[in-house]
Write a protein that holds these residues in place. Structure first.
Motif, PDB file in Angstrom:
ATOM      1  N   ALA A  13       7.515  13.424   3.743  1.00 34.20           N
ATOM      2  CA  ALA A  13       6.725  12.223   3.444  1.00 34.20           C
ATOM      3  C   ALA A  13       7.642  11.038   3.132  1.00 34.20           C
ATOM      4  CB  ALA A  13       5.771  12.491   2.277  1.00 34.20           C
ATOM      5  N   ALA A  17       8.189   7.577   5.238  1.00 34.91           N
ATOM      6  CA  ALA A  17       7.994   6.265   4.612  1.00 34.91           C
ATOM      7  C   ALA A  17       9.219   5.385   4.854  1.00 34.91           C
ATOM      8  CB  ALA A  17       7.732   6.434   3.116  1.00 34.91           C
ATOM      9  N   ALA A 154       7.970   9.596  -3.607  1.00 34.75           N
ATOM     10  CA  ALA A 154       7.691  10.767  -2.762  1.00 34.75           C
ATOM     11  C   ALA A 154       8.417  11.933  -3.410  1.00 34.75           C
ATOM     12  CB  ALA A 154       8.172  10.514  -1.335  1.00 34.75           C
ATOM     13  N   LEU A 269      -3.275   5.529  -5.900  1.00 31.38           N
ATOM     14  CA  LEU A 269      -2.017   5.724  -5.166  1.00 31.38           C
ATOM     15  C   LEU A 269      -1.121   4.494  -5.256  1.00 31.38           C
ATOM     16  CD1 LEU A 269      -3.508   7.235  -1.872  1.00 31.38           C
ATOM     17  CD2 LEU A 269      -2.800   8.447  -3.936  1.00 31.38           C
ATOM     18  N   THR A 277       3.286   8.900  -2.477  1.00 34.19           N
ATOM     19  CA  THR A 277       2.912   9.547  -1.212  1.00 34.19           C
ATOM     20  C   THR A 277       3.312  11.026  -1.203  1.00 34.19           C
ATOM     21  OG1 THR A 277       2.919   9.145   1.186  1.00 34.19           O
ATOM     22  CG2 THR A 277       5.050   9.069   0.079  1.00 34.19           C
ATOM     23  N   ALA A 281       1.262  12.486  -4.319  1.00 35.27           N
ATOM     24  CA  ALA A 281      -0.017  11.780  -4.260  1.00 35.27           C
ATOM     25  C   ALA A 281      -1.178  12.735  -3.997  1.00 35.27           C
ATOM     26  CB  ALA A 281       0.037  10.708  -3.174  1.00 35.27           C
ATOM     27  N   MET A 283      -1.442  14.805  -1.407  1.00 36.88           N
ATOM     28  CA  MET A 283      -1.776  14.830   0.025  1.00 36.88           C
ATOM     29  C   MET A 283      -1.622  16.241   0.597  1.00 36.88           C
ATOM     30  SD  MET A 283      -0.131  11.221   1.126  1.00 36.88           S
ATOM     31  CE  MET A 283      -0.865   9.693   0.537  1.00 36.88           C
ATOM     32  N   GLY A 298       0.651  10.059   5.246  1.00 36.29           N
ATOM     33  CA  GLY A 298       0.661   9.132   4.118  1.00 36.29           C
ATOM     34  C   GLY A 298       1.972   8.361   4.050  1.00 36.29           C
ATOM     35  N   GLY A 299       3.080   9.065   4.297  1.00 33.57           N
ATOM     36  CA  GLY A 299       4.392   8.417   4.265  1.00 33.57           C
ATOM     37  C   GLY A 299       4.495   7.305   5.287  1.00 33.57           C
ATOM     38  N   ALA A 302       2.529   4.389   4.021  1.00 37.44           N
ATOM     39  CA  ALA A 302       3.243   3.757   2.901  1.00 37.44           C
ATOM     40  C   ALA A 302       4.365   2.859   3.411  1.00 37.44           C
ATOM     41  CB  ALA A 302       3.799   4.826   1.962  1.00 37.44           C
ATOM     42  N   TYR A 323      -3.007   0.340   1.432  1.00 35.14           N
ATOM     43  CA  TYR A 323      -2.476   1.702   1.491  1.00 35.14           C
ATOM     44  C   TYR A 323      -3.505   2.706   0.982  1.00 35.14           C
ATOM     45  CZ  TYR A 323       0.415   5.751   0.315  1.00 35.14           C
ATOM     46  OH  TYR A 323       0.914   7.019   0.216  1.00 35.14           O
ATOM     47  N   CYS A 327      -5.229   5.586   3.323  1.00 36.41           N
ATOM     48  CA  CYS A 327      -5.003   6.994   2.967  1.00 36.41           C
ATOM     49  C   CYS A 327      -6.330   7.698   2.709  1.00 36.41           C
ATOM     50  CB  CYS A 327      -4.121   7.118   1.730  1.00 36.41           C
ATOM     51  SG  CYS A 327      -2.412   6.718   2.071  1.00 36.41           S
TER      52      CYS A 327
END
Lengths: 392, 56
Positions: A13, A17, A154, A269, A277, A281, A283, A298-299, A302, A323, A327
């Motif tokens: 992740a 990002a 992360a 988030l 992320t 987060a 996920m 998600g990354g 982000a 974001y 997400c």
């Protein structure tokens, strides 16, 4: 040191990002506390093919251990249900990765996109300033300060960055799956290229798994909820390996442990200058505990949102809120039905699970749709209608 | 908190700590003993039973 975007944690992740923030023009620094990115793995290493494709990750044989096209579900008494692609659309169909190699390759992609990387660099705290965040880090024992306009946390299930920023990311023990896994050799697999998922009291609050990695090698592990058992995940793993038919001749070459957050996507988030992320987060699919593809998704978001905020010069919560919305739509919404399915699965006794497996094998479906699945479940256990009826 | 030699630094304890007291390093685990209120959630959640509360 100063940077536009500081990403803390170089798992898939975080690397995603960093890559997408850099591709979109931001100056990016990616740090990881460990000396080797990707090691030790804390994961069974399964990903879906569709997921990797959506993320536009170029496949590399160096990090694919094996391909998966079947799933074998095993009830407590050993009755099994075999699902393959002819019968049912399987989200699990995909690859078992070599995470130690995969994670490094994802970080390399971030570097190629322009991100700077520091390993053995631990974030120890952070404080908000008027125009950014000061993150305190230790690199090889030397304390340093990094000033960033945006911090992307992360940092995995530990999730300290979010909490430093005031986000409520800590998990109750009932929402943290406690996992233990051996990578083993000498594993007997019923079917080649087939995941095995074993349910019931063998893993209270979770399930046990065998994820093959080619030849007679496999990740053999399980997740339990510490609220459902007095034994540790590791003790449950030893019991499982001692009794499961497929592991009678198997020997371990690696032990992995770790927590897997299964509460669904965290509600918050984003705050001023900070995004979280990946596992940090929440996920993670709450039903199967898988989080590589959702974390990377998600990354990527982000990284994109952070880079846009940098180019606009506005790092406020308000400007980063996009974001949260994306997400929720791309990751969080799908988790809601999995949460319900998880609650249902955890409510079943060993006897109920055995009867469901029997009913499944007696019914004669050419292709199994979710509705067919529900019919079978209701026949065996009326409470399925109550808990699952609204999902399909 | 006593951290046993077989701790694997997986960080599950840090994730469930309600007070964010635990710092996971590569080969050490640090507790903010002043913030810790001995709730023992970390002890119970450890997958390898590597944490023990210090008595006294």
């Amino acid at each position: 040191m100063e940077t536009d975007v500081l990403v803390i944690g170089a798992g898939p992740a975080g690397s995603m990002a960093a890559k997408h923030a850099a591709l979109n023009g931001a100056k990016v620094l990616l740090i990881d506390r460990k000396s080797e990115i990707g090691s030790p793995k804390r994961c069974a290493e399964g990903v879906s093919k569709d997921g990797l494709k959506r993320l536009e990750v170029t496949l590399d044989p160096r990090w694919i251990a094996t391909e998966i096209n079947k799933v074998r579900l095993v009830a407590p008494n050993g009755t099994d249900v075999l699902l393959d692609e002819d019968k049912v659309k399987l989200s699990e169909v995909g690859y078992v990765l070599e995470r130690k190699v995969f994670d490094k390759h994802m970080a390399m992609d971030a570097a190629r996109a322009g991100a700077q990387i520091m390993v053995k660099t631990l974030a120890t705290g952070m404080k908000k300033e008027k125009d950014g965040i000061i993150v305190h880090v230790e690199h090889m024992g030397n304390p340093m300060e990094i000033k960033a306009k945006i911090v992307i946390g992360a940092d995995g299930p530990e999730s300290r960055v979010g909490r430093w920023a005031g986000l409520k990311t800590n998990l109750k023990p009932g929402n943290m799956e406690s996992c233990a896994q051996f990578e083993m050799v000498g594993v007997t697999l019923e079917q080649p290229n087939c995941l095995e998922l074993i349910f019931g009291s063998v893993a209270p609050g979770g399930y046990a798994w065998i994820f093959p990695k080619g030849d007679d090698i496999a990740n053999v592990g399980l997740g339990v909820l510490s609220t459902e058992t007095d034994k540790t995940a590791y003790q449950h793993l030893l019991d499982f390996v001692a009794t499961y038919p497929g592991t009678q001749k198997a020997q371990p070459v690696e032990l992995n442990v770790g927590g897997d957050p299964v509460a669904g996507l965290h509600k918050e988030l984003v705050t001023d200058n900070v995004l979280i992320t990946g596992d940090a987060a929440g996920m993670v699919n709450p039903l199967d505990g898988g989080g590589i593809i959702s974390g990377m998704t998600g990354g990527r978001i982000a990284g994109e949102v952070a880079a846009k905020a940098i180019s606009e010069g506005d790092f406020s919560k308000n400007n980063l809120k996009d974001y949260q919305k994306r997400c929720q739509k791309e990751i969080g919404d799908s988790f809601k039905k999995y949460l319900k399915a998880k609650d249902y699965l955890l409510s079943l006794s060993d006897d109920e699970l055995n009867s469901i497996a029997d009913a499944f094998n007696e019914s004669d479906f050419d292709r199994i749709s979710p509705t067919d699945l529900l019919k079978v479940l209701i026949k065996v256990s009326p409470k399925a209608m109550l808990k699952l009826g609204k999902l399909f | 908190m006593i951290v046993k030699e077989w701790c694997m630094y997986c960080g599950e304890c840090a994730g469930v700590c309600p007070r964010n007291c635990i710092q996971v390093r590569e080969l050490t685990l640090e507790f903010d003993e002043e913030k810790c209120n001995n709730c023992n959630i970390c002890v119970k959640s450890c997958p390898v039973n590597a944490l023990e509360e210090e008595v006294g």
